[in-house]
Design a protein around this motif. Structure first.
Motif, PDB file in Angstrom:
ATOM      1  N   VAL A 177       4.152  -9.535  -8.152  1.00 56.74           N
ATOM      2  CA  VAL A 177       4.502 -10.726  -8.937  1.00 56.74           C
ATOM      3  C   VAL A 177       3.349 -11.113  -9.863  1.00 56.74           C
ATOM      4  O   VAL A 177       3.559 -11.438 -11.046  1.00 56.74           O
ATOM      5  CB  VAL A 177       4.872 -11.891  -8.006  1.00 56.74           C
ATOM      6  N   GLU A 178       2.129 -11.063  -9.350  1.00 49.72           N
ATOM      7  CA  GLU A 178       0.965 -11.438 -10.155  1.00 49.72           C
ATOM      8  C   GLU A 178       0.766 -10.479 -11.327  1.00 49.72           C
ATOM      9  O   GLU A 178       0.555 -10.905 -12.471  1.00 49.72           O
ATOM     10  CB  GLU A 178      -0.285 -11.459  -9.280  1.00 49.72           C
ATOM     11  N   LEU A 179       0.838  -9.184 -11.072  1.00 44.50           N
ATOM     12  CA  LEU A 179       0.607  -8.200 -12.126  1.00 44.50           C
ATOM     13  C   LEU A 179       1.749  -8.187 -13.134  1.00 44.50           C
ATOM     14  O   LEU A 179       1.517  -8.093 -14.348  1.00 44.50           O
ATOM     15  CB  LEU A 179       0.413  -6.808 -11.515  1.00 44.50           C
ATOM     16  N   ARG A 180       2.963  -8.304 -12.660  1.00 45.19           N
ATOM     17  CA  ARG A 180       4.106  -8.348 -13.572  1.00 45.19           C
ATOM     18  C   ARG A 180       4.047  -9.591 -14.445  1.00 45.19           C
ATOM     19  O   ARG A 180       4.304  -9.528 -15.656  1.00 45.19           O
ATOM     20  CB  ARG A 180       5.410  -8.337 -12.774  1.00 45.19           C
ATOM     21  N   GLY A 181       3.669 -10.732 -13.851  1.00 49.70           N
ATOM     22  CA  GLY A 181       3.577 -11.968 -14.620  1.00 49.70           C
ATOM     23  C   GLY A 181       2.515 -11.925 -15.702  1.00 49.70           C
ATOM     24  O   GLY A 181       2.636 -12.623 -16.711  1.00 49.70           O
ATOM     25  N   ARG A 182       1.488 -11.108 -15.495  1.00 48.84           N
ATOM     26  CA  ARG A 182       0.427 -10.969 -16.496  1.00 48.84           C
ATOM     27  C   ARG A 182       0.671  -9.802 -17.439  1.00 48.84           C
ATOM     28  O   ARG A 182      -0.167  -9.525 -18.301  1.00 48.84           O
ATOM     29  CB  ARG A 182      -0.918 -10.772 -15.796  1.00 48.84           C
ATOM     30  N   VAL A 225       2.249  -6.700  -0.875  1.00 52.48           N
ATOM     31  CA  VAL A 225       2.837  -5.962  -1.992  1.00 52.48           C
ATOM     32  C   VAL A 225       3.599  -6.901  -2.926  1.00 52.48           C
ATOM     33  O   VAL A 225       3.464  -6.825  -4.155  1.00 52.48           O
ATOM     34  CB  VAL A 225       3.766  -4.848  -1.468  1.00 52.48           C
ATOM     35  N   GLU A 226       4.394  -7.808  -2.368  1.00 51.10           N
ATOM     36  CA  GLU A 226       5.192  -8.717  -3.192  1.00 51.10           C
ATOM     37  C   GLU A 226       4.318  -9.636  -4.022  1.00 51.10           C
ATOM     38  O   GLU A 226       4.544  -9.831  -5.229  1.00 51.10           O
ATOM     39  CB  GLU A 226       6.128  -9.534  -2.298  1.00 51.10           C
ATOM     40  N   LEU A 244       6.401   0.288  -6.552  1.00 47.17           N
ATOM     41  CA  LEU A 244       5.873   0.630  -5.234  1.00 47.17           C
ATOM     42  C   LEU A 244       6.111   2.109  -4.929  1.00 47.17           C
ATOM     43  O   LEU A 244       7.238   2.597  -5.013  1.00 47.17           O
ATOM     44  CB  LEU A 244       6.543  -0.236  -4.162  1.00 47.17           C
ATOM     45  N   HIS A 245       5.029   2.813  -4.562  1.00 46.55           N
ATOM     46  CA  HIS A 245       5.117   4.224  -4.231  1.00 46.55           C
ATOM     47  C   HIS A 245       4.421   4.472  -2.887  1.00 46.55           C
ATOM     48  O   HIS A 245       3.254   4.883  -2.845  1.00 46.55           O
ATOM     49  CB  HIS A 245       4.467   5.082  -5.321  1.00 46.55           C
ATOM     50  N   PRO A 246       5.117   4.231  -1.792  1.00 46.47           N
ATOM     51  CA  PRO A 246       4.498   4.465  -0.483  1.00 46.47           C
ATOM     52  C   PRO A 246       4.389   5.953  -0.171  1.00 46.47           C
ATOM     53  O   PRO A 246       5.257   6.746  -0.545  1.00 46.47           O
ATOM     54  CB  PRO A 246       5.457   3.764   0.482  1.00 46.47           C
TER      55      PRO A 246
END
Length: 255
Positions: free
Chosen positions: A37-42, A32-33, A73-75
């Motif tokens: 990080v990858e999606l937020r950075g893009r 998840v982390e 995050l929506h578990p």
């Protein structure tokens, strides 16, 4: 390796990533982390829907601990009947996005490939299928017996449906929301959903393309896929989709 491109769609607004998890306390947090990080950075607007599918370890507690740090995050907990396919379907029922990627919880899938999925869906494709076995694909530490069975199963599907896709059984794929809705109801309660989804997408006339992806064997926990239990289930769903392709007279094709 693709079908003719469709007309342009409006830009996508939100990417949903559905991650089924059963007893993944050792790896789900890293998955998840790294993805976030990858999606937020893009700059990709996203939500991460992790489905706790009857875990008996601390998977749910780990997810709860991540929520204060990752608002996206929506578990959710699947308190009904369990199974890989049921968990993914349950996740689909709880997404808000207009497209979705199915991703494994064990870090076997590369978060950077999710970015490429988003970009290709935004080009107008209805679905994007990742393959580990095309030029540019990467496979690390795949047990030889499972690899051999995988290649035979995928060769059988290619011949049966006369398609160039050579990694149908891999779960890591991307779909527009309308494809998911157009492929319901889902019949597969277990790992055979990984076959049902792409085959229904193809048979029902949605546009699709293939891209290379990276895969590495899990470093924590144990695989939930039991080959002895799944052979007949894969065959059943493949034959079901084959019958739909040749005998349904187009009743279920996308309009």
């Amino acid at each position: 390796m693709k079908t003719p491109a469709p007309e342009k769609h409006p830009p996508l607004q939100l990417l949903s990533v559905v991650i089924p998890a059963h007893n993944e306390e050792g790896c789900v947090a890293l998955t998840v982390e790294h993805l976030h990080v990858e999606l937020r950075g893009r700059g990709i607007p996203h939500e991460i829907v992790v489905v706790d599918d009857g875990s008996t370890d601390t998977t749910w507690s780990v997810l709860q601990g991540l929520m204060p740090r990752i608002a996206e995050l929506h578990p959710v907990q699947n308190n009904g009947e369990h199974g890989f396919g049921r968990a993914i379907t349950f996740g689909f029922d709880h997404i808000q996005g207009d497209c979705v990627v199915v991703m494994m919880a064990d870090e076997s899938d590369d978060a950077r490939d999710v970015v490429q999925y988003w970009q290709l869906l935004n080009e107008g494709w209805d679905a994007v299928f990742g393959s580990r076995f095309v030029r540019g694909g990467v496979v690390i530490d795949y047990p030889w017996l499972k690899l051999s069975i995988n290649r035979m199963a995928n060769f059988f599907i290619r011949i049966l449906f006369n398609i160039p896709l050579n990694d149908t059984t891999n779960a890591f794929k991307a779909y527009r929301r309308e494809v998911i809705e157009g492929c319901r109801p889902f019949l597969s309660p277990h790992f055979n959903l990984t076959v049902e989804l792409p085959l229904k997408t193809i048979v029902r006339g949605y546009s699709w393309t293939v891209m290379p992806i990276s895969w590495r064997n899990r470093r924590f926990g144990e695989s939930k896929l039991k080959i002895k239990e799944m052979g007949s289930r894969y065959l059943f769903i493949a034959l079901y989709c084959w019958l739909e392709k040749y005998f349904s007279r187009g009743d279920y094709r996308a309009r």
